[in-house]
Motif scaffolding. Structure first.
Motif, PDB file in Angstrom:
ATOM      1  N   ASN A 357     -15.667 -19.293 -44.695  1.00 15.07           N
ATOM      2  CA  ASN A 357     -16.783 -20.208 -44.442  1.00 15.07           C
ATOM      3  C   ASN A 357     -16.746 -21.378 -45.425  1.00 15.07           C
ATOM      4  O   ASN A 357     -16.982 -22.529 -45.049  1.00 15.07           O
ATOM      5  CB  ASN A 357     -18.116 -19.481 -44.592  1.00 15.07           C
ATOM      6  N   TYR A 361     -16.572 -25.071 -44.039  1.00 14.19           N
ATOM      7  CA  TYR A 361     -17.705 -25.999 -44.134  1.00 14.19           C
ATOM      8  C   TYR A 361     -17.632 -26.962 -45.324  1.00 14.19           C
ATOM      9  O   TYR A 361     -18.562 -27.699 -45.584  1.00 14.19           O
ATOM     10  CB  TYR A 361     -19.025 -25.209 -44.122  1.00 14.19           C
ATOM     11  N   ASP A 385     -18.939 -23.430 -52.724  1.00 13.28           N
ATOM     12  CA  ASP A 385     -18.169 -24.454 -51.989  1.00 13.28           C
ATOM     13  C   ASP A 385     -18.734 -25.832 -52.271  1.00 13.28           C
ATOM     14  O   ASP A 385     -19.702 -25.975 -53.021  1.00 13.28           O
ATOM     15  CB  ASP A 385     -18.167 -24.136 -50.487  1.00 13.28           C
ATOM     16  N   ARG A 404     -25.852 -19.709 -35.828  1.00 11.86           N
ATOM     17  CA  ARG A 404     -25.102 -20.816 -36.433  1.00 11.86           C
ATOM     18  C   ARG A 404     -26.015 -21.999 -36.624  1.00 11.86           C
ATOM     19  O   ARG A 404     -26.843 -22.278 -35.758  1.00 11.86           O
ATOM     20  CB  ARG A 404     -23.965 -21.272 -35.519  1.00 11.86           C
ATOM     21  N   VAL A 405     -25.820 -22.672 -37.738  1.00 11.88           N
ATOM     22  CA  VAL A 405     -26.651 -23.864 -37.970  1.00 11.88           C
ATOM     23  C   VAL A 405     -26.238 -24.939 -36.967  1.00 11.88           C
ATOM     24  O   VAL A 405     -27.056 -25.575 -36.331  1.00 11.88           O
ATOM     25  CB  VAL A 405     -26.474 -24.357 -39.430  1.00 11.88           C
ATOM     26  N   SER A 410     -19.345 -24.957 -35.652  1.00 10.01           N
ATOM     27  CA  SER A 410     -18.814 -23.636 -35.957  1.00 10.01           C
ATOM     28  C   SER A 410     -17.695 -23.280 -34.991  1.00 10.01           C
ATOM     29  O   SER A 410     -16.637 -22.788 -35.376  1.00 10.01           O
ATOM     30  CB  SER A 410     -19.942 -22.597 -35.871  1.00 10.01           C
ATOM     31  N   THR A 416     -17.101 -17.407 -35.128  1.00 17.65           N
ATOM     32  CA  THR A 416     -17.649 -16.539 -34.076  1.00 17.65           C
ATOM     33  C   THR A 416     -19.154 -16.347 -34.235  1.00 17.65           C
ATOM     34  O   THR A 416     -19.813 -15.821 -33.349  1.00 17.65           O
ATOM     35  CB  THR A 416     -17.011 -15.140 -34.151  1.00 17.65           C
ATOM     36  N   GLY A 417     -19.673 -16.718 -35.397  1.00 18.25           N
ATOM     37  CA  GLY A 417     -21.104 -16.482 -35.652  1.00 18.25           C
ATOM     38  C   GLY A 417     -21.350 -15.061 -36.143  1.00 18.25           C
ATOM     39  O   GLY A 417     -22.501 -14.647 -36.309  1.00 18.25           O
ATOM     40  N   LEU A 420     -20.802 -13.697 -41.305  1.00 14.60           N
ATOM     41  CA  LEU A 420     -21.746 -13.313 -42.364  1.00 14.60           C
ATOM     42  C   LEU A 420     -22.387 -11.951 -42.066  1.00 14.60           C
ATOM     43  O   LEU A 420     -22.654 -11.175 -42.989  1.00 14.60           O
ATOM     44  CB  LEU A 420     -22.822 -14.379 -42.547  1.00 14.60           C
TER      45      LEU A 420
END
Ligand code: ADP
Length: 461
Positions: A357, A361, A385, A404-405, A410, A416-417, A420
């Motif tokens: 991630n 991101y 990050d 997902r935001v 994403s 894949t969501g 996390l």
């Protein structure tokens, strides 16, 4: 009905016991009163016993005249000396008192007995000393009035007890029915609540009584069930949606390629993008499988000692190529001595998801730092990050499945969501947790907290 029967039987047993005790006590009392009056009478009789000059016993009347037959009316009176009757008064009904062992001197005995014709009598005997020696005086009175009184009381009880039983039975039945009626309506209502109507709840009249508590527990269970059903529904819908997107992409790319005559280069591109989608599908299906096996509790942890810094380096190395593609730097630092007990592969999966991630991101030329440390018995692995961060309103939701935001971003990044969610499950299974911190400024820090070796007990508590 069963409750009432049980209640009435118990009540009947208690009442019978009570009636028996009361009757016995009543009889005892009546006898005591009789004995008291016999005591008084025998004293009077003793006072009037005299000895004639020729040694015969006689009873003097109150006015001093000798009267051989005088004894209280309705009483038996005998005077014994040396085992022989020396005086016998009138014998009501012509019945004779039987012989009986005399009392020792200074005592007196009371006895109840049945005479030959069936009359029950109460006899008191005691030693009375005259000039020529001790005599035994026996005075008896019929117990028939006493028994009459006793049976009257017993028959009153015998009539009263069944009436009390019937009243108690009817009242008990009505009360039990009233008390259990809400249970019946609760059961009927519960029957109506099916999987499609899980949002309905039982009506609770009084939340503090037992039925209210039962209703509350049932409603809480329904609420939990409703949540689980809802999660399952959402999960299935989301999963189908996620699966459909790459499948549609593969189909469209294939259909377009079939309609368009193209050269080998074009077809290679098409096959490449189809493979990319297939990879995404594989990744998604793998993640779904992991999640469902985790949900079913079917993943057994292969516990072993894990050096955390090594694990961090290994995980970062797996993502090196991705980071290089974006000219990002991934730095791993920290204390090499920190070790935990856990399943290396599962923990690596969690850490890879976090670093993945961070790479996905963070912008090009961004930097990612993986820091290993320890605090109060926990090993900490921070993944920091330099991305755009997560807006506060989304922070609590990013660990939810398929949340997902920015969905498009994403997906574009191959997400894949579920990353996390899987990481959170993996760390949770080791007694740890993941915290998210986004300081003002760029980037986020995800921190994995895992109980250190020797502090497993701490995690279990
Ligand atoms: P995905 O496969 O979409 O990355 P995750 O479960 O890993 O799914 O993450 C859920 C969402 O949380 C992501 O879609 C993204 O919006 C957000 N997110 C996760 N990690 C980061 C991060 N390091 N920086 C910014 N957003 C993140």
């Amino acid at each position: 009905m069963r409750l009432t029967l049980l209640y009435v039987s118990l009540l009947a047993a208690v009442l019978l016991l009570y009636a028996a005790t009361t009757s016995a006590f009543f009889l005892h009392n009546l006898r005591e009163q009789l004995d008291l009056s016999l005591d008084r009478d025998i004293e009077t009789v003793e006072g009037s016993i005299t000895l004639t000059p020729d040694g015969h016993v006689r009873l003097d009347s109150r006015d001093g005249e000798a009267n051989e037959t005088e004894a209280p009316p309705g009483y038996w009176l005998e005077v014994w000396s040396l085992g022989k009757v020396v005086y016998r008064g009138p014998q009501p009904n012509g019945q004779v008192l039987g012989s009986a062992p005399g009392p020792s001197e200074g005592t007196q005995i009371y006895r109840s007995t049945k005479l030959v014709k069936g009359t029950r009598v109460r006899i008191v005997s005691r030693v009375h000393r005259l000039e020529n020696g001790p005599m035994v005086v026996r005075l008896a009175v019929s117990e028939e009035p006493l028994w009459h009184e006793f049976w009257e009381m017993v028959s009153t009880l015998a009539v009263g007890l069944p009436i009390a039983g019937i009243i108690a039975g009817v009242t008990g039945f009505v009360v039990a029915r009233r008390a259990l009626r809400p249970l019946g309506s609760m059961a009927r209502r519960a029957e109506q609540i099916s999987a499609e109507r899980l949002n309905e709840r039982l009506a609770i009249e009084n939340p503090d009584d037992e039925l209210g508590q039962l209703g509350r527990v049932f409603n809480t269970t329904l609420a939990r069930l409703e949540r689980s059903f809802e999660q399952l529904r959402r999960f299935t819908a989301d999963a189908s949606h996620e699966l459909r997107t790459p499948l549609t992409a593969i189909r469209i790319v294939g259909e377009v390629a079939l309609q368009k005559p193209g050269d080998a280069g074009y077809l290679r591109d098409v096959i490449g993008s189809m493979l990319e989608e297939a990879n995404r599908l594989t990744h998604l299906v793998d993640s779904l499988l992991t999640m469902s096996r985790a949900d079913a509790g079917r993943i057994a942890l292969q516990q072993g000692e894990v050096a955390v810094l090594d694990l961090a380096k290994e995980s970062a190395a797996l993502l090196e190529v991705l980071a290089e593609e974006k000219d990002q730097t991934v730095r791993v630092e920290g204390d090499a001595s920190i070790a935990i007990r856990g399943d290396r592969l599962i923990l690596r999966q969690a850490l890879v998801n976090l670093i993945d991630n961070a790479v996905k991101y963070s912008p090009r030329h961004g930097s990612i730092v993986v820091r290993v440390g320890a605090k109060s018995g926990y090993a900490l692995v921070e993944v920091q990050d330099s991305g755009s961060g997560i807006p506060p309103e989304h922070r609590s939701k990013v660990f939810e499945r398929f949340y997902r935001v920015d969905k498009a971003r994403s997906r574009e990044q191959g997400g894949t969501g579920l990353g996390l969610s899987i990481a959170e499950w993996a760390v949770g299974a080791h007694g740890g947790s993941i915290e998210l911190e986004c300081e003002p400024g760029p980037g986020c820090t995800f921190t994995m907290r895992l109980p250190m070796l020797g502090s497993a007990e701490l995690a279990n508590t």
